[in-house]
Design an enzyme around this catalytic site. Sequence first.
Site, PDB file in Angstrom:
ATOM      1  N   MET A  30       8.646  -6.544   2.626  1.00 52.54           N
ATOM      2  CA  MET A  30       9.990  -7.091   2.467  1.00 52.54           C
ATOM      3  C   MET A  30      10.863  -6.696   3.661  1.00 52.54           C
ATOM      4  O   MET A  30      12.091  -6.801   3.598  1.00 52.54           O
ATOM      5  CB  MET A  30      10.614  -6.610   1.156  1.00 52.54           C
ATOM      6  N   HIS A  37       5.055   1.114   6.484  1.00 55.47           N
ATOM      7  CA  HIS A  37       4.602  -0.234   6.848  1.00 55.47           C
ATOM      8  C   HIS A  37       3.765  -0.172   8.131  1.00 55.47           C
ATOM      9  O   HIS A  37       2.739  -0.834   8.243  1.00 55.47           O
ATOM     10  CB  HIS A  37       5.792  -1.161   7.108  1.00 55.47           C
ATOM     11  N   GLN A  61      11.390 -11.634  -7.433  1.00 52.26           N
ATOM     12  CA  GLN A  61      10.942 -10.377  -8.029  1.00 52.26           C
ATOM     13  C   GLN A  61      12.110  -9.440  -8.343  1.00 52.26           C
ATOM     14  O   GLN A  61      11.911  -8.304  -8.761  1.00 52.26           O
ATOM     15  CB  GLN A  61       9.892  -9.685  -7.164  1.00 52.26           C
ATOM     16  N   GLY A 147       0.215  -0.539   0.165  1.00 49.52           N
ATOM     17  CA  GLY A 147       0.368   0.915   0.128  1.00 49.52           C
ATOM     18  C   GLY A 147       0.221   1.466  -1.277  1.00 49.52           C
ATOM     19  O   GLY A 147       0.628   0.831  -2.260  1.00 49.52           O
ATOM     20  N   ASP A 150       3.210   1.989  -3.878  1.00 47.93           N
ATOM     21  CA  ASP A 150       3.402   1.110  -5.035  1.00 47.93           C
ATOM     22  C   ASP A 150       2.051   0.989  -5.746  1.00 47.93           C
ATOM     23  O   ASP A 150       1.389  -0.043  -5.685  1.00 47.93           O
ATOM     24  CB  ASP A 150       3.904  -0.256  -4.566  1.00 47.93           C
ATOM     25  N   GLN A 153       1.508  -1.775  -8.250  1.00 49.69           N
ATOM     26  CA  GLN A 153       1.410  -3.066  -7.558  1.00 49.69           C
ATOM     27  C   GLN A 153      -0.003  -3.266  -6.989  1.00 49.69           C
ATOM     28  O   GLN A 153      -0.583  -4.351  -7.097  1.00 49.69           O
ATOM     29  CB  GLN A 153       2.445  -3.125  -6.435  1.00 49.69           C
ATOM     30  N   ILE A 176       2.854   7.356   3.131  1.00 51.32           N
ATOM     31  CA  ILE A 176       3.414   8.059   4.291  1.00 51.32           C
ATOM     32  C   ILE A 176       4.748   8.676   3.856  1.00 51.32           C
ATOM     33  O   ILE A 176       5.571   8.005   3.221  1.00 51.32           O
ATOM     34  CB  ILE A 176       3.623   7.099   5.482  1.00 51.32           C
ATOM     35  N   ARG A 187      14.459   1.617   0.798  1.00 50.97           N
ATOM     36  CA  ARG A 187      15.607   1.936  -0.069  1.00 50.97           C
ATOM     37  C   ARG A 187      16.183   3.320   0.218  1.00 50.97           C
ATOM     38  O   ARG A 187      17.282   3.629  -0.240  1.00 50.97           O
ATOM     39  CB  ARG A 187      15.225   1.807  -1.543  1.00 50.97           C
TER      40      ARG A 187
HETATM   41  P1  AMP Z   1       7.876  -3.192   0.737  1.00 49.69           P
HETATM   42  O1  AMP Z   1       8.389  -3.704   2.025  1.00 49.69           O
HETATM   43  O2  AMP Z   1       8.613  -1.992   0.240  1.00 49.69           O
HETATM   44  O3  AMP Z   1       7.676  -4.264  -0.294  1.00 49.69           O
HETATM   45  O4  AMP Z   1       6.423  -2.629   1.041  1.00 49.69           O
HETATM   46  C1  AMP Z   1       5.446  -3.404   1.674  1.00 49.69           C
HETATM   47  C2  AMP Z   1       4.132  -2.677   1.645  1.00 49.69           C
HETATM   48  O5  AMP Z   1       4.269  -1.424   2.317  1.00 49.69           O
HETATM   49  C3  AMP Z   1       3.667  -2.357   0.212  1.00 49.69           C
HETATM   50  O6  AMP Z   1       2.263  -2.555   0.123  1.00 49.69           O
HETATM   51  C4  AMP Z   1       4.035  -0.919   0.068  1.00 49.69           C
HETATM   52  O7  AMP Z   1       3.231  -0.224  -0.860  1.00 49.69           O
HETATM   53  C5  AMP Z   1       3.814  -0.392   1.462  1.00 49.69           C
HETATM   54  N1  AMP Z   1       4.588   0.835   1.660  1.00 49.69           N
HETATM   55  C6  AMP Z   1       5.924   0.995   1.455  1.00 49.69           C
HETATM   56  N2  AMP Z   1       6.275   2.277   1.665  1.00 49.69           N
HETATM   57  C7  AMP Z   1       5.137   2.947   1.992  1.00 49.69           C
HETATM   58  C8  AMP Z   1       4.827   4.312   2.302  1.00 49.69           C
HETATM   59  N3  AMP Z   1       5.783   5.258   2.329  1.00 49.69           N
HETATM   60  N4  AMP Z   1       3.558   4.624   2.595  1.00 49.69           N
HETATM   61  C9  AMP Z   1       2.583   3.672   2.572  1.00 49.69           C
HETATM   62  N5  AMP Z   1       2.796   2.380   2.279  1.00 49.69           N
HETATM   63  C10 AMP Z   1       4.053   2.020   2.001  1.00 49.69           C
END
Ligand code: AMP
Length: 285
Positions: A30, A37, A61, A147, A150, A153, A176, A187
């Site tokens: 997102m 990411h 969502q 990741g 989530d 997810q 991470i 966030r």
């Molecule tokens: P988002 O942009 O938050 O929807 O996340 C996009 C992807 O990045 C999802 O598969 C998340 O699980 C992954 N992600 C977000 N934060 C982290 C993190 N701290 N470590 C690893 N993967 C992450």
Amino acid sequence: MKVVNTINEVRETVKAWRKQGLTVGLVPTMGYLHEGHASLIARASKENDRVVVSDFVNPIQFAPNEDLASYPRDIDRDAKVCEENGADIIFHPTPEEMYHKDFSTFVNITGPSEELCGKSRPIHFRGVCTVVSKLFLIVSPDRAYFGQKDAQQLAVIKRMVRDLNFDIEIVGCPIIREADGLAKSSRNTYLSPEERKAAVILHKALEKGKELVLNGEKSAKVIIDTVTQVINSEPLAIIDYVQVVDFPNIKVVEDINGDILTAVAVYIGKTRLIDNFIIENGKEK
Ligand code: AMP
């Protein structure tokens, strides 16, 4: 590295790659990219000839009372992160490009979507599965990267891919964290300096829970009570849920026998943060 806004242009680009026999990895995001990411993009770039990062704040969502409007966005910064980590294109569509005015088709998943965030955010996983299905159909990747941040997810997407026969390998990647243990998240930018300090309580509490499980604790209630107590020691933290479920089925367990996910969702001020740990074959995943 190119920013692409239309479905047609992504399709044409991927088609040309396929003609050359190249493999394609997809990293759905997102946006407002951080090192979490970046780790997914770098891994996708290592394991595939070409990488597409989708950068789209998916409106379907979010419930009406959630943070769709305020969700942070910065495509120029995201483009730099993508470039540095080996992505070839960022797919950055408008909501109108993704959803027709009279859009009316959804991917509705039961099973692993029903507990945890599925309880607090009833339409969330329907929105996630619908957009991820669309991205899978638009990009047709060989592999897609998600990741463990989530974790539910990840389990939901793996179930959907199995159930709907998507010919795509789903690759789960480790969480991470910041130096003090807070899981990186777009966030986190909502947090005031005081809230940022308080937010480390999620990690602290999960570390305590993990230690108990690794030392042989078999009662989910003991884990939940311990994690809850640590989180409640932080006055700025309000618990949404603390739960122990089996992984990857995401069903609540009372006794810890097989692989488990311990997951928390906690409000720090107005910001809802999630974190977790997974124990697989007696070890942290
Ligand atoms: P988002 O942009 O938050 O929807 O996340 C996009 C992807 O990045 C999802 O598969 C998340 O699980 C992954 N992600 C977000 N934060 C982290 C993190 N701290 N470590 C690893 N993967 C992450």
